[in-house]
Design a protein around this motif. Structure first.
Motif, PDB file in Angstrom:
ATOM      1  N   GLU A  96       2.757   8.672  -9.903  1.00  0.00           N
ATOM      2  CA  GLU A  96       2.519   8.027  -8.615  1.00  0.00           C
ATOM      3  C   GLU A  96       2.328   6.539  -8.857  1.00  0.00           C
ATOM      4  OE1 GLU A  96      -0.426   8.154  -4.707  1.00  0.00           O
ATOM      5  OE2 GLU A  96      -1.273   8.423  -6.718  1.00  0.00           O
ATOM      6  N   GLY A 114       0.796  -1.218   0.000  1.00  0.00           N
ATOM      7  CA  GLY A 114       0.000   0.000   0.000  1.00  0.00           C
ATOM      8  C   GLY A 114       0.826   1.264   0.000  1.00  0.00           C
ATOM      9  N   VAL A 140       1.672   2.792  -6.670  1.00  0.00           N
ATOM     10  CA  VAL A 140       1.232   2.260  -5.378  1.00  0.00           C
ATOM     11  C   VAL A 140       1.580   0.786  -5.293  1.00  0.00           C
ATOM     12  CG1 VAL A 140      -0.731   1.933  -3.813  1.00  0.00           C
ATOM     13  CG2 VAL A 140      -0.642   3.942  -5.326  1.00  0.00           C
ATOM     14  N   LYS A 141       2.241   0.398  -4.216  1.00  0.00           N
ATOM     15  CA  LYS A 141       2.581  -1.007  -3.990  1.00  0.00           C
ATOM     16  C   LYS A 141       1.287  -1.782  -3.709  1.00  0.00           C
ATOM     17  CE  LYS A 141       5.776  -4.233  -2.717  1.00  0.00           C
ATOM     18  NZ  LYS A 141       6.760  -3.949  -1.646  1.00  0.00           N
ATOM     19  N   ARG A 154       3.440   4.254  -1.269  1.00  0.00           N
ATOM     20  CA  ARG A 154       3.327   5.079  -2.478  1.00  0.00           C
ATOM     21  C   ARG A 154       4.687   5.651  -2.888  1.00  0.00           C
ATOM     22  NH1 ARG A 154      -1.205   8.911  -0.025  1.00  0.00           N
ATOM     23  NH2 ARG A 154      -1.292   9.893  -2.104  1.00  0.00           N
TER      24      ARG A 154
END
Length: 354
Positions: A341, A304, A343-344, A306
């Motif tokens: 951006e 989650g 996001v994991k 970033r």
């Protein structure tokens, strides 16, 4: 040492020693801005001391068994120099080389013809007097003559401080010649800072932090950031970041790491910002460095987490972003730069937090 790579300036630098024009001193030598390469391994160089503030080059020298030290005031009978492109930094380095000489010692320097070799030679001659020079491998190697007249000791003393730290941007920051974007706020970093969301929080990292601009903006714009680790390969830049971030010491827990990001990170983070380098020290294009920064960021982020990235718009980072992250989006494009951006994925296998 790893597989040999072409390094014409290093090869030219050792030429006077290789052909017997200059004898290797029994008391050893100092190598400023040293870097490893096969010319250092062709013959014994006993007593060679290396100074190098760029972490990947310092590590390569250490792996090859060379003595890598912090700068000090020790003096040597021979000082080798690979001057950088930035002229004030190079002039300061030449003055430093002369100051580190024993009486009767010799400074030898080398630079590629397309990297300002003639200008570098003229600069050293201004403070050291007439030089001996040769051309080889599309480079110039030049060295001082003990006892030569015509040098300017007063000018050398002035030049030794040319790369000193100083205020920039109306006194808002401290920087020095030779580090990336030393005299200005880099346009790409400014674009990323402009789009940083205020809701980034927790433990953050700045990969390739330079003199600290992005880290300062991250702390200024994101009140939820409670800890920040700065990773920078150039020691001179990291020292500046420590100065520039000092006013934020009570705002968040700060850690400064002289580190080659491409080797990976041991910590785990909630957010990462980066304006990754895409050139090697010799100015050759190296988009693989930026791709590695992205992969390392993905490994270091918690599920989650970033990543906020800025890069030149043409750089081919999309494939590694897609492969490394659950999602990535283009946030902005302007003046040839792009902000992304990523996001994991929240379902990624977790790692222990620090």
């Amino acid at each position: 040492m790893t597989a040999p790579q072409a390094d014409p300036a290093l090869q030219a630098l050792l030429l006077p020693v290789a052909d017997g024009t200059l004898a290797w001193p029994r008391d050893g030598a100092l190598f400023l801005r040293a870097r490893d390469g096969w010319p250092l391994h062709e013959r014994p160089l006993p007593g060679l001391v290396c100074e190098q503030g760029f972490r990947p080059d310092a590590l390569a020298l250490e792996r090859s068994g060379f003595d890598v030290r912090e700068p000090d005031e020790s003096k040597y009978p021979l000082v080798l120099v690979l001057p950088p492109r930035q002229r004030d930094e190079a002039r300061a380095l030449f003055a430093e080389a002369l100051a580190r000489l024993q009486p009767g010692g010799i400074v030898v320097a080398s630079a590629a013809n397309d990297a300002g070799a003639k200008s570098h030679e003229a600069d050293l001659a201004r403070i050291a007097g007439p030089l001996v020079s040769r051309s080889k491998h599309k480079c110039r190697v030049f060295w001082t003559q003990p006892g030569a007249t015509g040098g300017d000791a007063a000018l050398a003393a002035q030049w030794r401080t040319l790369d000193a730290s100083r205020p920039i941007a109306g006194g808002r920051f401290t920087s020095r010649p030779g580090v990336f974007a030393w005299d200005r706020i880099d346009a790409a970093s400014a674009l990323l800072a402009e789009h940083l969301p205020a809701d980034l929080r927790g433990h953050a990292a700045d990969l390739g932090a330079g003199w600290g601009y992005l880290s300062m903006e991250l702390l200024r714009r994101c009140p939820g950031i409670t800890a920040l680790d700065l990773f920078e390969a150039e020691a001179r830049a990291l020292e500046l970041a420590q100065v520039n971030l000092a006013p934020f010491a009570q705002r968040a827990e700060l850690e400064f790491h002289w580190h080659d990001v491409t080797t990976g990170l041991a910590q785990r983070f909630d957010a990462i910002v980066t304006n990754p380098p895409f050139h090697a020290q010799g100015n050759a294009a190296r988009p693989d460095i930026g791709r590695r920064f992205i992969a390392v960021a993905a490994e270091a982020l918690k599920p989650g987490g970033r990543l906020w990235l800025v890069a030149n718009r043409h750089l081919p980072y999309e494939s590694v972003l897609d492969a490394s992250f659950g999602s990535a989006r283009l946030v902005a494009q302007r003046d040839g730069f792009k902000v992304v951006e990523a996001v994991k994925a929240a379902h990624a296998a977790g790692h222990g937090t620090r």
